[in-house]
Design a protein around this motif. Structure first.
Motif, PDB file in Angstrom:
ATOM      1  N   ASP A   1       0.817  -1.213   0.000  1.00 45.66           N
ATOM      2  CA  ASP A   1       0.000   0.000   0.000  1.00 45.66           C
ATOM      3  C   ASP A   1       0.849   1.261   0.000  1.00 45.66           C
ATOM      4  O   ASP A   1       0.428   2.294  -0.534  1.00 45.66           O
ATOM      5  N   THR A   2       2.026   1.220   0.589  1.00 39.79           N
ATOM      6  CA  THR A   2       2.877   2.414   0.675  1.00 39.79           C
ATOM      7  C   THR A   2       4.183   2.280  -0.102  1.00 39.79           C
ATOM      8  O   THR A   2       4.868   3.268  -0.321  1.00 39.79           O
ATOM      9  N   GLY A   3       4.559   1.056  -0.454  1.00 40.64           N
ATOM     10  CA  GLY A   3       5.815   0.827  -1.150  1.00 40.64           C
ATOM     11  C   GLY A   3       7.027   0.772  -0.233  1.00 40.64           C
ATOM     12  O   GLY A   3       8.161   0.650  -0.691  1.00 40.64           O
ATOM     13  N   VAL A   4       6.807   0.838   1.077  1.00 36.36           N
ATOM     14  CA  VAL A   4       7.900   0.836   2.056  1.00 36.36           C
ATOM     15  C   VAL A   4       8.424  -0.585   2.243  1.00 36.36           C
ATOM     16  O   VAL A   4       7.653  -1.529   2.404  1.00 36.36           O
ATOM     17  N   HIS A   5       9.759  -0.722   2.203  1.00 37.88           N
ATOM     18  CA  HIS A   5      10.411  -2.006   2.453  1.00 37.88           C
ATOM     19  C   HIS A   5      10.881  -2.032   3.906  1.00 37.88           C
ATOM     20  O   HIS A   5      11.431  -1.040   4.396  1.00 37.88           O
ATOM     21  N   SER A   6      10.675  -3.173   4.576  1.00 37.11           N
ATOM     22  CA  SER A   6      11.086  -3.317   5.971  1.00 37.11           C
ATOM     23  C   SER A   6      11.791  -4.648   6.162  1.00 37.11           C
ATOM     24  O   SER A   6      11.526  -5.611   5.443  1.00 37.11           O
TER      25      SER A   6
ATOM     26  N   VAL B   1      -3.552  -7.979   5.975  1.00 33.48           N
ATOM     27  CA  VAL B   1      -3.533  -7.919   7.431  1.00 33.48           C
ATOM     28  C   VAL B   1      -4.466  -6.804   7.893  1.00 33.48           C
ATOM     29  O   VAL B   1      -4.418  -5.698   7.362  1.00 33.48           O
ATOM     30  N   LEU B   2      -5.278  -7.119   8.898  1.00 28.06           N
ATOM     31  CA  LEU B   2      -6.112  -6.095   9.512  1.00 28.06           C
ATOM     32  C   LEU B   2      -5.296  -5.488  10.650  1.00 28.06           C
ATOM     33  O   LEU B   2      -4.999  -6.146  11.641  1.00 28.06           O
ATOM     34  N   THR B   3      -4.866  -4.241  10.475  1.00 26.43           N
ATOM     35  CA  THR B   3      -4.053  -3.540  11.466  1.00 26.43           C
ATOM     36  C   THR B   3      -4.883  -2.427  12.095  1.00 26.43           C
ATOM     37  O   THR B   3      -5.980  -2.122  11.606  1.00 26.43           O
ATOM     38  N   PRO B   4      -4.374  -1.801  13.153  1.00 24.98           N
ATOM     39  CA  PRO B   4      -5.099  -0.655  13.723  1.00 24.98           C
ATOM     40  C   PRO B   4      -5.350   0.465  12.706  1.00 24.98           C
ATOM     41  O   PRO B   4      -6.285   1.229  12.842  1.00 24.98           O
ATOM     42  N   LYS B   5      -4.524   0.534  11.671  1.00 29.09           N
ATOM     43  CA  LYS B   5      -4.691   1.562  10.633  1.00 29.09           C
ATOM     44  C   LYS B   5      -5.584   1.088   9.484  1.00 29.09           C
ATOM     45  O   LYS B   5      -5.680   1.766   8.475  1.00 29.09           O
ATOM     46  N   GLY B   6      -6.167  -0.093   9.598  1.00 26.64           N
ATOM     47  CA  GLY B   6      -7.031  -0.625   8.543  1.00 26.64           C
ATOM     48  C   GLY B   6      -6.369  -1.798   7.830  1.00 26.64           C
ATOM     49  O   GLY B   6      -5.341  -2.321   8.251  1.00 26.64           O
ATOM     50  N   ARG B   7      -6.967  -2.208   6.725  1.00 27.37           N
ATOM     51  CA  ARG B   7      -6.431  -3.352   5.952  1.00 27.37           C
ATOM     52  C   ARG B   7      -5.158  -2.935   5.224  1.00 27.37           C
ATOM     53  O   ARG B   7      -5.108  -1.902   4.569  1.00 27.37           O
ATOM     54  N   ARG B   8      -4.138  -3.766   5.362  1.00 29.86           N
ATOM     55  CA  ARG B   8      -2.853  -3.510   4.704  1.00 29.86           C
ATOM     56  C   ARG B   8      -2.461  -4.761   3.944  1.00 29.86           C
ATOM     57  O   ARG B   8      -2.834  -5.871   4.321  1.00 29.86           O
ATOM     58  N   HIS B   9      -1.682  -4.593   2.907  1.00 31.93           N
ATOM     59  CA  HIS B   9      -1.230  -5.707   2.079  1.00 31.93           C
ATOM     60  C   HIS B   9       0.300  -5.723   2.071  1.00 31.93           C
ATOM     61  O   HIS B   9       0.928  -4.693   1.840  1.00 31.93           O
ATOM     62  N   PHE B  10       0.848  -6.890   2.340  1.00 31.81           N
ATOM     63  CA  PHE B  10       2.301  -7.049   2.424  1.00 31.81           C
ATOM     64  C   PHE B  10       2.746  -8.181   1.510  1.00 31.81           C
ATOM     65  O   PHE B  10       2.031  -9.172   1.342  1.00 31.81           O
ATOM     66  N   LYS B  11       3.941  -8.021   0.962  1.00 30.28           N
ATOM     67  CA  LYS B  11       4.556  -9.083   0.154  1.00 30.28           C
ATOM     68  C   LYS B  11       5.844  -9.499   0.835  1.00 30.28           C
ATOM     69  O   LYS B  11       6.683  -8.661   1.176  1.00 30.28           O
TER      70      LYS B  11
END
Length: 195
Positions: free
Chosen positions: A135-140, A178-188
């Motif tokens: 959703d944000t393009g951030v790599h972690s 993933v349902l997070t406190p900030k809403g639904r997020r998608h991770f790869k």
């Protein structure tokens, strides 16, 4: 209430280790004659165990020093101001005692997950993962650890957190929602490395 009888989450988090477990925390029967107390078994990485042992050693040394100062304060406490200071020191000593007891209990009941116990594929407790937030393009980069070891500032993500739980058992290339406190997020999941 009682035992959590759903082994899927733990077995999956440990990468399908063969011995049966019932959730991350397992109740054990107390020895005969002992006070009945629930003993929780936690899973730790070798690094996590070492950090807790170092903290325990440091706190024990501080405990010895503060115990001597507390005795001196007790002898000198004469007026109301001194009594207040003594009570403050006593509270600090009690907090220190509780933290020492917690660490001793955690280390006594912990199962250290060695790298050779981990499966060869997939994200499990004790593995390092590279993840992209779609959703944000951030790599972690996260190391998956137990809740006792989690520390997001240091990149240590609990396998019991929403994102950690979603990553467990996944392989590189898998996408999770993933349902997070900030809403639904998608991770790869980009990569998984053994520690």
């Amino acid at each position: 209430r009682g035992h959590d009888r759903r082994p899927a989450r733990t077995a999956r988090a440990l990468g399908g280790l063969s011995r049966p477990t019932y959730g991350f925390r397992r109740m054990r029967r107390a020895p005969a004659g002992a006070t009945l107390k629930a003993v929780d078994q936690q899973y730790l990485t070798p690094e996590g165990k070492q950090q807790f042992e170092q903290e325990l050693a440091r706190l024990r040394a501080a405990h010895s020093e503060s115990e001597g100062r507390l005795s001196d304060s007790m002898l000198l406490a004469g007026d109301a101001g001194d009594v207040g200071e003594y009570l403050d020191k006593q509270r600090d000593q009690d907090l220190l005692d509780r933290r020492i007891e917690l660490l001793e209990e955690r280390l006594a009941t912990a199962h250290v997950i060695e790298p050779d116990e981990l499966p060869r594929e997939g994200a499990v407790i004790g593995t390092a993962t590279d993840v992209e937030d779609l959703d944000t393009g951030v790599h972690s980069h996260f190391e998956l650890v137990s809740s006792a070891e989690s520390n997001l500032a240091r990149g240590r993500l609990s396998v019991e957190s929403p994102v950690g739980r979603a990553l467990v058992g996944r392989r590189p290339g898998d996408t999770v929602e993933v349902l997070t406190p900030k809403g639904r997020r998608h991770f790869k999941l980009l990569a998984v490395q053994r520690s």
